[in-house]
Design a protein around this motif. Structure first.
Motif, PDB file in Angstrom:
ATOM      1  N   GLU A 141      -6.516  -2.400 -13.021  1.00 54.06           N
ATOM      2  CA  GLU A 141      -7.863  -1.848 -13.871  1.00 54.06           C
ATOM      3  C   GLU A 141      -8.155  -0.840 -14.349  1.00 54.06           C
ATOM      4  OE1 GLU A 141     -10.602  -5.553 -10.752  1.00 54.06           O
ATOM      5  OE2 GLU A 141     -11.372  -2.965 -10.649  1.00 54.06           O
ATOM      6  N   ALA A 142      -7.271   0.110 -13.085  1.00 50.28           N
ATOM      7  CA  ALA A 142      -7.398   1.224 -13.301  1.00 50.28           C
ATOM      8  C   ALA A 142      -6.461   1.761 -14.836  1.00 50.28           C
ATOM      9  CB  ALA A 142      -7.761   2.521 -13.172  1.00 50.28           C
ATOM     10  N   MET A 143      -5.101   1.359 -14.541  1.00 47.04           N
ATOM     11  CA  MET A 143      -3.897   1.929 -15.657  1.00 47.04           C
ATOM     12  C   MET A 143      -4.094   0.781 -16.483  1.00 47.04           C
ATOM     13  SD  MET A 143      -0.766   0.292 -12.518  1.00 47.04           S
ATOM     14  CE  MET A 143       0.207   0.766 -13.983  1.00 47.04           C
ATOM     15  N   ALA A 144      -4.911  -0.796 -16.801  1.00 51.63           N
ATOM     16  CA  ALA A 144      -5.612  -1.401 -17.783  1.00 51.63           C
ATOM     17  C   ALA A 144      -6.460  -0.289 -18.935  1.00 51.63           C
ATOM     18  CB  ALA A 144      -6.435  -2.703 -17.633  1.00 51.63           C
ATOM     19  N   CYS A 145      -6.705   0.679 -18.357  1.00 55.42           N
ATOM     20  CA  CYS A 145      -8.033   1.554 -19.013  1.00 55.42           C
ATOM     21  C   CYS A 145      -7.199   2.673 -19.076  1.00 55.42           C
ATOM     22  CB  CYS A 145      -9.063   1.873 -18.123  1.00 55.42           C
ATOM     23  SG  CYS A 145     -10.911   1.166 -18.012  1.00 55.42           S
ATOM     24  N   GLY A 146      -5.772   2.513 -19.159  1.00 60.29           N
ATOM     25  CA  GLY A 146      -4.867   3.971 -19.682  1.00 60.29           C
ATOM     26  C   GLY A 146      -5.295   5.104 -18.441  1.00 60.29           C
ATOM     27  N   VAL A 147      -5.597   4.738 -17.484  1.00 60.50           N
ATOM     28  CA  VAL A 147      -5.831   5.789 -16.721  1.00 60.50           C
ATOM     29  C   VAL A 147      -4.685   5.769 -15.558  1.00 60.50           C
ATOM     30  CG1 VAL A 147      -7.366   7.042 -13.982  1.00 60.50           C
ATOM     31  CG2 VAL A 147      -8.505   5.338 -16.810  1.00 60.50           C
ATOM     32  N   LEU A 148      -4.113   7.424 -15.216  1.00 56.60           N
ATOM     33  CA  LEU A 148      -3.070   7.135 -14.004  1.00 56.60           C
ATOM     34  C   LEU A 148      -3.319   7.519 -13.405  1.00 56.60           C
ATOM     35  CD1 LEU A 148      -0.598  10.310 -15.648  1.00 56.60           C
ATOM     36  CD2 LEU A 148      -1.129   7.980 -16.715  1.00 56.60           C
ATOM     37  N   CYS A 149      -2.616   6.477 -12.344  1.00 59.51           N
ATOM     38  CA  CYS A 149      -3.100   6.472 -10.046  1.00 59.51           C
ATOM     39  C   CYS A 149      -1.741   6.829 -10.113  1.00 59.51           C
ATOM     40  CB  CYS A 149      -3.153   4.413 -10.650  1.00 59.51           C
ATOM     41  SG  CYS A 149      -4.191   3.729 -10.871  1.00 59.51           S
ATOM     42  N   VAL A 150      -2.704   7.352  -8.591  1.00 62.97           N
ATOM     43  CA  VAL A 150      -1.747   8.121  -7.569  1.00 62.97           C
ATOM     44  C   VAL A 150      -2.265   6.982  -6.457  1.00 62.97           C
ATOM     45  CG1 VAL A 150      -2.028   9.842  -6.301  1.00 62.97           C
ATOM     46  CG2 VAL A 150      -1.995  10.680  -8.088  1.00 62.97           C
ATOM     47  N   ALA A 151      -1.503   6.623  -5.559  1.00 62.31           N
ATOM     48  CA  ALA A 151      -1.463   5.833  -4.383  1.00 62.31           C
ATOM     49  C   ALA A 151      -0.855   5.910  -4.064  1.00 62.31           C
ATOM     50  CB  ALA A 151      -1.571   4.473  -5.111  1.00 62.31           C
ATOM     51  N   THR A 152      -1.087   5.749  -2.392  1.00 60.98           N
ATOM     52  CA  THR A 152      -0.272   5.415  -1.659  1.00 60.98           C
ATOM     53  C   THR A 152       0.550   4.401  -1.235  1.00 60.98           C
ATOM     54  OG1 THR A 152      -2.011   4.736   0.057  1.00 60.98           O
ATOM     55  CG2 THR A 152      -1.816   6.941   0.951  1.00 60.98           C
ATOM     56  N   ASP A 153       1.762   4.384  -0.905  1.00 62.36           N
ATOM     57  CA  ASP A 153       2.536   3.652  -0.388  1.00 62.36           C
ATOM     58  C   ASP A 153       2.128   2.360   0.546  1.00 62.36           C
ATOM     59  OD1 ASP A 153       4.696   1.632  -1.267  1.00 62.36           O
ATOM     60  OD2 ASP A 153       6.217   3.544   0.002  1.00 62.36           O
ATOM     61  N   ILE A 154       1.224   1.655  -0.160  1.00 61.12           N
ATOM     62  CA  ILE A 154       1.079   0.341   0.738  1.00 61.12           C
ATOM     63  C   ILE A 154       0.803  -0.759  -0.374  1.00 61.12           C
ATOM     64  CG2 ILE A 154      -0.924  -0.729   1.313  1.00 61.12           C
ATOM     65  CD1 ILE A 154       0.254   1.325   3.605  1.00 61.12           C
ATOM     66  N   GLY A 155       1.465  -1.452   0.758  1.00 66.25           N
ATOM     67  CA  GLY A 155       1.485  -3.317  -0.588  1.00 66.25           C
ATOM     68  C   GLY A 155       2.425  -3.290  -1.224  1.00 66.25           C
ATOM     69  N   ASP A 156       2.019  -3.651  -2.139  1.00 65.15           N
ATOM     70  CA  ASP A 156       2.813  -3.661  -3.602  1.00 65.15           C
ATOM     71  C   ASP A 156       1.787  -2.580  -4.516  1.00 65.15           C
ATOM     72  OD1 ASP A 156       4.015  -5.731  -2.803  1.00 65.15           O
ATOM     73  OD2 ASP A 156       4.079  -6.941  -4.574  1.00 65.15           O
ATOM     74  N   SER A 157       1.521  -1.543  -4.043  1.00 68.85           N
ATOM     75  CA  SER A 157       1.234  -0.552  -5.252  1.00 68.85           C
ATOM     76  C   SER A 157       2.032   0.180  -5.765  1.00 68.85           C
ATOM     77  CB  SER A 157       0.603   0.754  -4.264  1.00 68.85           C
ATOM     78  OG  SER A 157      -0.739   0.397  -3.352  1.00 68.85           O
ATOM     79  N   ALA A 158       3.688   0.754  -5.578  1.00 68.16           N
ATOM     80  CA  ALA A 158       4.329   1.181  -6.303  1.00 68.16           C
ATOM     81  C   ALA A 158       5.751   0.178  -7.445  1.00 68.16           C
ATOM     82  CB  ALA A 158       5.565   2.198  -4.576  1.00 68.16           C
ATOM     83  N   TYR A 159       5.447  -0.720  -6.637  1.00 68.91           N
ATOM     84  CA  TYR A 159       5.253  -1.945  -7.964  1.00 68.91           C
ATOM     85  C   TYR A 159       4.544  -2.249  -8.732  1.00 68.91           C
ATOM     86  CZ  TYR A 159       6.263  -6.417 -10.093  1.00 68.91           C
ATOM     87  OH  TYR A 159       6.034  -7.580 -11.106  1.00 68.91           O
ATOM     88  N   ILE A 160       3.759  -1.563  -8.536  1.00 73.62           N
ATOM     89  CA  ILE A 160       2.270  -2.089  -9.244  1.00 73.62           C
ATOM     90  C   ILE A 160       2.419  -1.102 -11.021  1.00 73.62           C
ATOM     91  CG2 ILE A 160      -0.628  -1.850  -9.555  1.00 73.62           C
ATOM     92  CD1 ILE A 160      -0.112  -3.702  -7.249  1.00 73.62           C
ATOM     93  N   ILE A 161       2.402   0.813  -9.452  1.00 76.74           N
ATOM     94  CA  ILE A 161       2.713   1.600 -10.571  1.00 76.74           C
ATOM     95  C   ILE A 161       3.535   1.877 -11.517  1.00 76.74           C
ATOM     96  CG2 ILE A 161       2.170   4.035 -10.268  1.00 76.74           C
ATOM     97  CD1 ILE A 161       0.749   3.215  -7.991  1.00 76.74           C
ATOM     98  N   GLY A 162       4.799   1.252 -10.631  1.00 78.97           N
ATOM     99  CA  GLY A 162       5.789   1.652 -11.894  1.00 78.97           C
ATOM    100  C   GLY A 162       6.284   3.241 -11.591  1.00 78.97           C
ATOM    101  N   ASP A 163       6.451   3.288 -12.975  1.00 76.37           N
ATOM    102  CA  ASP A 163       6.700   5.305 -13.077  1.00 76.37           C
ATOM    103  C   ASP A 163       5.569   5.617 -14.120  1.00 76.37           C
ATOM    104  OD1 ASP A 163       7.736   3.341 -15.779  1.00 76.37           O
ATOM    105  OD2 ASP A 163       9.117   4.639 -16.597  1.00 76.37           O
ATOM    106  N   THR A 164       5.012   5.093 -13.605  1.00 74.35           N
ATOM    107  CA  THR A 164       3.324   5.445 -14.922  1.00 74.35           C
ATOM    108  C   THR A 164       2.341   6.253 -13.934  1.00 74.35           C
ATOM    109  OG1 THR A 164       2.039   3.004 -14.904  1.00 74.35           O
ATOM    110  CG2 THR A 164       3.667   3.667 -15.809  1.00 74.35           C
ATOM    111  N   GLY A 165       2.534   6.782 -12.311  1.00 72.84           N
ATOM    112  CA  GLY A 165       1.903   7.640 -11.575  1.00 72.84           C
ATOM    113  C   GLY A 165       2.643   7.716 -10.567  1.00 72.84           C
ATOM    114  N   PHE A 166       1.927   7.931  -9.614  1.00 71.83           N
ATOM    115  CA  PHE A 166       2.797   7.970  -8.465  1.00 71.83           C
ATOM    116  C   PHE A 166       2.447   8.058  -6.928  1.00 71.83           C
ATOM    117  CE2 PHE A 166       2.120  12.048 -11.607  1.00 71.83           C
ATOM    118  CZ  PHE A 166       3.884  12.269 -11.635  1.00 71.83           C
ATOM    119  N   ILE A 167       2.981   7.706  -5.837  1.00 63.89           N
ATOM    120  CA  ILE A 167       3.231   7.009  -5.305  1.00 63.89           C
ATOM    121  C   ILE A 167       3.702   8.531  -3.945  1.00 63.89           C
ATOM    122  CG2 ILE A 167       4.436   5.269  -3.542  1.00 63.89           C
ATOM    123  CD1 ILE A 167       3.060   4.244  -4.943  1.00 63.89           C
TER     124      ILE A 167
END
Length: 362
Positions: free
Chosen positions: A276-302
């Motif tokens: 949802e945030a990425m669709a708004c053009g917002v960068l994400c920082v997330a913990t390495d849980i579930g598919d978070s790393a796959y979702i963010i890819g190289d557009t944010g930080f894990i």
């Protein structure tokens, strides 16, 4: 996610109906607005009701759907038994979990999830997991891996989009400067979301970069929550943090953030808040849980779970990026969502699977 799926389902080819094990709830009422019937069975949380179950069997015999899509463990279990008694209706299970620990799951949920292991080999035609992490964990648990397919959750990219007006209006609502840095966290109050870790990271960031604000929303995330309020007081960051509670304007809030974050320590399969945030053009920082790393890819930080210093460091990296670099990366994040997680693409995958199963059954 169920609401989003139904909102995009081709009604010329499908005639969906929803049965809720308990009451309609807020989502059930939204689904009814789509013109889709919602039948509540009225079961109490954590209690099986035989009368309600038998009503479900009778209803399914009468309606006799071509495909029964169940949604999460209790529905998978109850729906599977009802489908057999109602005349061997084809069942597709839906799984949205990725962790089995008593710290984050109720005993009844763990019991039902494990009870579904032997059933998985006999009853469902397919098992839909919303993430690769969920697929791995359930296959290891003993679910029939040959039946598991991964269909990610989806987001409406026409609703979640960059919005400069949202950025200014939210800051005005909060009473902060128009250019004040704002980090957002959308999550209900739950141990697995690890709000304490978020606050520790907020304190660490403010020591390096004063003037940053933090907006949190979700069920139970209010100033009346004594645990949250005590954490804020103990860390001395009360004035920098806004606890907004449950909100119905998530697209607006998400578009207002400079950084969106997820600090979960377990339990996540496919965190919707990230797409949802990425669709708004917002960068994400997330913990390495579930598919978070796959979702963010190289557009944010894990970052690792339960490491607030690492979380604060990644927030700081985003906030100190040149404006143009952050803008380009935000566009890349939105493009990634539009390509992989747009709800129209996801709904088409569900529809194709349903038609395949209905055709095979025929």
């Amino acid at each position: 996610m169920l609401y989003r799926l139904l909102s995009r389902m081709n009604r010329d080819r499908f005639a969906p109906e929803v049965v809720s094990l308990m009451d309609k709830g807020a989502i059930g009422e939204k689904i009814e607005i789509l013109g889709i019937p919602v039948k509540p069975l009225g079961m109490k949380r954590g209690r099986f009701d035989m009368a309600s179950f038998l009503y479900l069997v009778r209803h399914m015999r009468k309606a006799h759907p071509r495909v029964l899509q169940t949604w999460m463990y209790h529905a998978n279990f109850v729906g599977s038994l009802a489908s057999k008694l109602a005349g061997n209706i084809s069942v597709v299970w839906g799984i949205h979990h990725s962790t089995f620990t008593q710290e984050v799951n109720k005993k009844s949920t763990i019991w039902v999830a494990k009870a579904c292991v032997p059933l998985s080999k006999r009853i469902p035609a397919k098992i839909i997991c919303c993430s690769e992490a969920s697929k791995r964990i359930h296959a290891d648990l003993g679910y029939d891996s040959k039946k598991i397919v991964v269909i990610p959750n989806g987001v409406d990219v026409s609703a979640f989009k960059p919005d400069a007006e949202a950025r200014s209006s939210v800051r005005k609502e909060l009473g902060i400067a128009p250019d004040a840095p704002l980090i957002g966290f959308v999550a209900r109050f739950d141990p697995q979301k690890d709000h304490e870790n978020f606050f520790k990271a907020a304190k660490a960031l403010l020591e390096k970069k004063p003037g940053v604000y933090f907006a949190l929303c979700g069920e139970g995330v209010t100033p009346q929550n004594d645990m949250l309020s005590n954490w804020l007081k103990e860390m001395g960051i009360t004035r920098s943090v806004f606890l907004l509670g449950r909100r119905d304007d998530i697209p607006r809030l998400a578009a207002s953030f400079d950084v969106a974050t997820l600090t979960s320590n377990s339990g996540e399969a496919f965190p919707n808040v990230l797409v949802e945030a990425m669709a708004c053009g917002v960068l994400c920082v997330a913990t390495d849980i579930g598919d978070s790393a796959y979702i963010i890819g190289d557009t944010g930080f894990i970052v690792p779970p339960k490491e607030p210093e690492a979380l604060a460091y990644s927030w700081l990296k985003v906030l100190e990026m040149p404006h143009e670099e952050r803008r380009v990366l935000g566009e890349k994040a939105r493009e990634r969502v539009a390509t992989n997680f747009d709800i129209s693409i996801v709904a088409a995958k569900y529809e194709a699977l349903y038609e395949e199963i209905a055709t095979q059954r025929a």
